[in-house]
Design a protein around this motif. Structure first.
Motif, PDB file in Angstrom:
ATOM      1  N   SER A   1      -8.865  -8.861   8.060  1.00 36.96           N
ATOM      2  CA  SER A   1      -9.471  -8.705   6.743  1.00 36.96           C
ATOM      3  C   SER A   1      -9.702 -10.065   6.074  1.00 36.96           C
ATOM      4  O   SER A   1     -10.737 -10.288   5.454  1.00 36.96           O
TER       5      SER A   1
ATOM      6  N   GLY B   1      -7.505  -7.882  -1.476  1.00 37.67           N
ATOM      7  CA  GLY B   1      -7.767  -6.789  -0.552  1.00 37.67           C
ATOM      8  C   GLY B   1      -8.910  -5.949  -1.082  1.00 37.67           C
ATOM      9  O   GLY B   1      -9.355  -6.132  -2.204  1.00 37.67           O
ATOM     10  N   ALA B   2      -9.398  -5.015  -0.252  1.00 46.38           N
ATOM     11  CA  ALA B   2     -10.529  -4.213  -0.709  1.00 46.38           C
ATOM     12  C   ALA B   2     -10.218  -2.727  -0.579  1.00 46.38           C
ATOM     13  O   ALA B   2     -11.109  -1.901  -0.489  1.00 46.38           O
ATOM     14  N   GLY B   3      -8.928  -2.419  -0.560  1.00 45.37           N
ATOM     15  CA  GLY B   3      -8.554  -1.024  -0.541  1.00 45.37           C
ATOM     16  C   GLY B   3      -8.486  -0.430   0.849  1.00 45.37           C
ATOM     17  O   GLY B   3      -9.319   0.386   1.224  1.00 45.37           O
ATOM     18  N   ALA B   4      -7.532  -0.878   1.647  1.00 43.27           N
ATOM     19  CA  ALA B   4      -7.298  -0.264   2.951  1.00 43.27           C
ATOM     20  C   ALA B   4      -5.817  -0.408   3.253  1.00 43.27           C
ATOM     21  O   ALA B   4      -5.304  -1.522   3.342  1.00 43.27           O
TER      22      ALA B   4
ATOM     23  N   ARG C   1     -13.599  -5.853   9.413  1.00 44.91           N
ATOM     24  CA  ARG C   1     -12.924  -4.595   9.105  1.00 44.91           C
ATOM     25  C   ARG C   1     -11.448  -4.771   9.447  1.00 44.91           C
ATOM     26  O   ARG C   1     -11.108  -5.429  10.420  1.00 44.91           O
ATOM     27  N   GLY C   2     -10.582  -4.194   8.628  1.00 44.44           N
ATOM     28  CA  GLY C   2      -9.149  -4.363   8.854  1.00 44.44           C
ATOM     29  C   GLY C   2      -8.639  -3.482   9.965  1.00 44.44           C
ATOM     30  O   GLY C   2      -8.053  -2.440   9.735  1.00 44.44           O
ATOM     31  N   ILE C   3      -8.878  -3.896  11.201  1.00 41.62           N
ATOM     32  CA  ILE C   3      -8.468  -3.096  12.352  1.00 41.62           C
ATOM     33  C   ILE C   3      -7.403  -3.857  13.131  1.00 41.62           C
ATOM     34  O   ILE C   3      -7.598  -5.023  13.456  1.00 41.62           O
TER      35      ILE C   3
ATOM     36  N   GLY D   1       0.781  -1.229   0.000  1.00 44.14           N
ATOM     37  CA  GLY D   1       0.000   0.000   0.000  1.00 44.14           C
ATOM     38  C   GLY D   1       0.807   1.270   0.000  1.00 44.14           C
ATOM     39  O   GLY D   1       0.283   2.337  -0.275  1.00 44.14           O
TER      40      GLY D   1
ATOM     41  N   VAL E   1      -4.135   0.137   5.899  1.00 45.90           N
ATOM     42  CA  VAL E   1      -3.810  -0.432   7.205  1.00 45.90           C
ATOM     43  C   VAL E   1      -3.758  -1.961   7.140  1.00 45.90           C
ATOM     44  O   VAL E   1      -3.139  -2.615   7.977  1.00 45.90           O
ATOM     45  N   CYS E   2      -4.364  -2.568   6.121  1.00 44.24           N
ATOM     46  CA  CYS E   2      -4.355  -4.027   6.003  1.00 44.24           C
ATOM     47  C   CYS E   2      -2.977  -4.594   5.696  1.00 44.24           C
ATOM     48  O   CYS E   2      -2.788  -5.807   5.696  1.00 44.24           O
TER      49      CYS E   2
ATOM     50  N   TYR F   1      -2.367 -12.443   0.168  1.00 35.45           N
ATOM     51  CA  TYR F   1      -3.279 -11.314   0.330  1.00 35.45           C
ATOM     52  C   TYR F   1      -2.792 -10.203  -0.580  1.00 35.45           C
ATOM     53  O   TYR F   1      -1.791  -9.542  -0.304  1.00 35.45           O
TER      54      TYR F   1
END
Lengths: 161, 589
Positions: B286, B271-274, B291-293, B191, B276-277, B228
């Protein structure tokens, strides 16, 4: 409300029943069909996977990939990565926004273009980069943008005729 | 077939029109009845952008590289090179191309741009899966020892010893009463804006990452793996799917690999566009469909990861190194690089440098050697070098006096930046450092997951202050505020994203404080970037009456006649900065 979903989408959702890691790929598949995730799909997924709709909305709003409203015919993604920023990516985004009369995340009233900013497309060697639909355009300038918009508009006009 | 034609067709190549070049080659060869003698190989990107790069290998002429090949050039090349046996001199790669590749030590990238990534036989012909064949003569413990001895560190950013990570995962036990399952995850959620080495590896040599994963699975005792990958990399995902199905067919993946008792299979997760993932615990969340937290560590994923099981997470570049270490030995690997950092590192060189692309150099090479060696120096000599940004939004901006810093984990961290995934963006006099800091913070604020207060609120406050400074509303006390807030966030945020997010601000404050002062005290942006401080006026002492700004303006707001100073009509001006960016003399402020 689920009556409005097409059979493919319904089948996809039913197939994912009780699969613990299926939610995100399922939402991606639904979006591939509609271009966004309709609320009817969310309701059916919640029912089939035995989860609350709010959990699904939580995911839809967390990840930038997902949309809750219909997209334009062409989505223009303007790269705002470091290299693109240094090479003038912000000016490209501002110019497009001005020219199309929409802000990022919005769609033109005629349904032609949606405007998005993306963090990095990984094509830093060709900065600044934009993507229209699935076509990449590198080394963009404001003149090139004008030409591109005209090109896609006339492409559409031809098809309509 | 004795003649090989290599065409670079990664995402960058394709966007530059490589597909049409390849089509033209194929039809031209057919027409001239050469198709039976030539093999057209569609490779991944080689790392240098020269739309399009074509290599022709013949027994008579050896290997000749052509650059900037346009679809219209193909007929000429086939005619002269293949039929008459004379290379086309005008299109042959020049000095820049040679300079770019000299001084590099390509290990991870050795196959990128050389083999057909969609053909497993091409990979096996280049030593592919030989490391996998070798491991069954070794115990997992021996293998972990070998990786530890090599000194390989995680290439994703933090630089943790890979062998040690493998050992933790090997020794970890599943919670009592549950199945003994472990996982290997390949982190391809690249990212960092400005880094694209993982994409190039997955597009140009995907089998090398997959082979690394299988070996890691054998070493740690895992039987299932996940890749991933960011959804923004459609070509990489397409090639991964193909790679995995080919490897399964050949028996490198699946049940009892190569006749051994070891089984391993790989799934792909998009991935779905984050951003932080890319953080380990967020990535796991994720994959599990949440949620990718991020979660606090410990427990580390090696002990309790995916579905609560021990999980090894390695970055693409790390895994792509593994097969070379197994084949050539730990001693060979540790002979490359500096004292504490071994092997090579791939950098994504971009920005205002002459040759942009992927460069793989031994650890310990200095930043100067990289920029003025393979990079070929500054693109615009007049504008001059100002700084270099290393490590993306978690990294920092370094000034000219730090150019001789050797590139290894320790030295880079010492400057206040971090190695990160290896993005390196070169900046010249036209880049405003305050704006750079604002840019990175804008990115991390958008990408913050919102879980912990320092990152969610602290970064936002810092961004507001930076917006004030770049907007011409800066105050003296802002500098101290940024310094204090930045340090506090570094100390208190939960995950790597928050811990490193203030780095771009803190390093620019440290190395470019004069620019902050100019913005605040003189209300001036010397690089002519910050919109709030620009007047859109032509400075007559710098203007040479060339009219470039007149041609650049998309709305006709520049008045200019030959031999007269340009003048900007403010009623028409839309402040797009096309004139400012076009002016070679920085005469518009």
């Amino acid at each position: 409300m689920a009556a409005r979903l097409n059979p493919t989408a319904k089948k996809l959702i039913r197939q994912s029943r009780n699969k613990k890691d299926a939610l995100i790929p399922l939402l991606q598949d639904i979006q591939a069909i509609y271009g966004y995730v309709p609320s009817e799909a969310v309701d059916l997924i919640a029912k089939e996977l035995s989860i609350f709709p709010v959990e699904i909305y939580g995911i839809l709003t967390f990840y930038t990939q997902f949309y809750l409203t219909a997209r334009g015919r062409y989505t223009i993604k303007v790269c705002q990565g470091t290299a693109c920023h240094v090479m003038g990516g912000k000016e490209i985004l501002d110019y497009l926004s001005d020219k199309l009369g929409i802000r990022k995340g919005e769609t033109t009233p005629d349904g032609m273009f949606s405007l998005e900013r993306v963090a990095c497309l990984g094509c830093c060697g060709m900065a600044p980069v934009i993507v229209v639909g699935s076509d990449f355009y590198g080394r963009c300038s404001i003149q090139k943008i004008d030409e591109l918009l005209d090109k896609y508009r006339s492409k559409r006009a031809k098809k309509v005729k | 077939m004795d003649i090989k034609i290599l065409i670079c067709m990664g995402t960058s190549g394709i966007s530059a029109g490589a597909e049409e070049v390849a089509r033209n080659f194929e039809s031209e060869l057919k027409q001239r009845k050469l198709a039976g003698k030539c093999r057209v190989i569609k490779t991944g990107d080689r790392g240098l952008f020269r739309d399009t790069l074509v290599d022709i290998i013949t027994p008579e002429l050896g290997r000749i590289t052509y650059e900037y090949v346009k679809p219209g050039d193909v007929a000429g090349i086939v005619e002269k090179h293949l039929l008459e046996g004379k290379p086309v001199k005008e299109l042959q790669a020049g000095e820049d191309y040679k300079q770019f590749f000299s001084g590099q030590n390509r290990i991870v990238l050795s196959n990128c741009g050389e083999i057909d990534p969609e053909d497993i036989d091409d990979y096996t012909a280049h030593n592919g899966y030989n490391a996998l064949k070798k491991i069954f003569n070794m115990t997992p413990e021996d293998m972990i020892e070998e990786i530890k001895k090599s000194g390989l560190k995680g290439r994703g950013g933090a630089g943790f010893l890979t062998g040690l990570k493998w050992e933790f995962c090997r020794k970890a036990r599943c919670p009592q009463g549950t199945d003994d399952v472990k996982y290997v995850i390949c982190n391809a959620d690249e990212g960092d804006p400005g880094a694209f080495m993982d994409r190039s590896i997955l597009e140009g040599d995907p089998h090398s990452a997959i082979e690394g994963m299988i070996i890691a699975g054998y070493a740690t005792g895992a039987n299932e793996g996940y890749v991933y990958c960011r959804a923004e990399y459609p070509l990489a995902i397409k090639r991964l799917i193909r790679t995995i199905s080919q490897a399964r067919k050949k028996g490198f993946l699946g049940k009892s690999i190569l006749g051994s008792s070891f089984s391993f299979d790989i799934n792909i997760k998009q991935g779905a566009g984050a951003f932080v993932c890319g953080e380990e615990t967020a990535l796991i969340a994720s994959i599990e469909g949440h949620r990718g937290i991020p979660m606090p560590r410990p427990p580390f994923p090696a002990q309790k990861g995916l579905w609560g099981k021990p999980t090894l997470i390695n970055n693409v570049e790390t895994l792509a190194n593994v097969r070379h270490i197994i084949l050539k030995g730990a001693q060979w690997f540790s002979s490359i690089g500096s004292e504490k950092s071994k092997g090579t590192k791939v950098f994504a060189l971009a920005g205002k440098v002459k040759n942009t692309g992927l460069v793989e150099v031994p650890m310990g090479t200095t930043i100067r050697q990289l920029i003025y060696g393979p990079g070929g120096g500054m693109a615009d000599k007049k504008a001059g070098f100002k700084g270099v940004q290393i490590g993306g939004p978690s990294g920092g901006c370094l000034s000219e006096e730090l150019l001789d810093t050797p590139i290894d984990y320790e030295s880079i961290t010492g400057t206040g930046a971090i190695m990160g995934s290896g993005g390196m963006v070169v900046m010249d006099a036209r880049t405003c450092m305050v704006d750079m800091a604002r840019f990175f913070l804008d990115f991390t604020v958008t990408e913050s997951c919102g879980k912990c207060v320092p990152c969610r609120v602290g970064l936002k406050r810092m961004l507001e202050v930076l917006e004030d400074i770049t907007g011409g509303r800066g105050k003296e006390e802002h500098i101290d505020f940024l310094q204090e807030m930045g340090t506090n966030i570094k100390d208190t945020a939960l995950c790597g994203l928050g811990n490193t997010a203030p780095n771009p601000v803190l390093t620019t404050l440290r190395y470019f404080s004069d620019e902050y002062q100019a913005h605040i005290k003189d209300r001036a942006c010397t690089s002519h970037v910050c919109l709030g401080l620009l007047k859109f006026e032509v400075m007559k002492d710098k203007c040479v009456k060339c009219g470039i700004c007149y041609k650049a303006c998309p709305v006709g707001a520049v008045d200019w006649k030959k031999k007269e100073y340009a003048k900007i009509n403010k009623d028409k001006c839309i402040q797009c900065k096309a004139c400012i960016n076009a002016c070679p003399f920085m005469a518009i402020e």
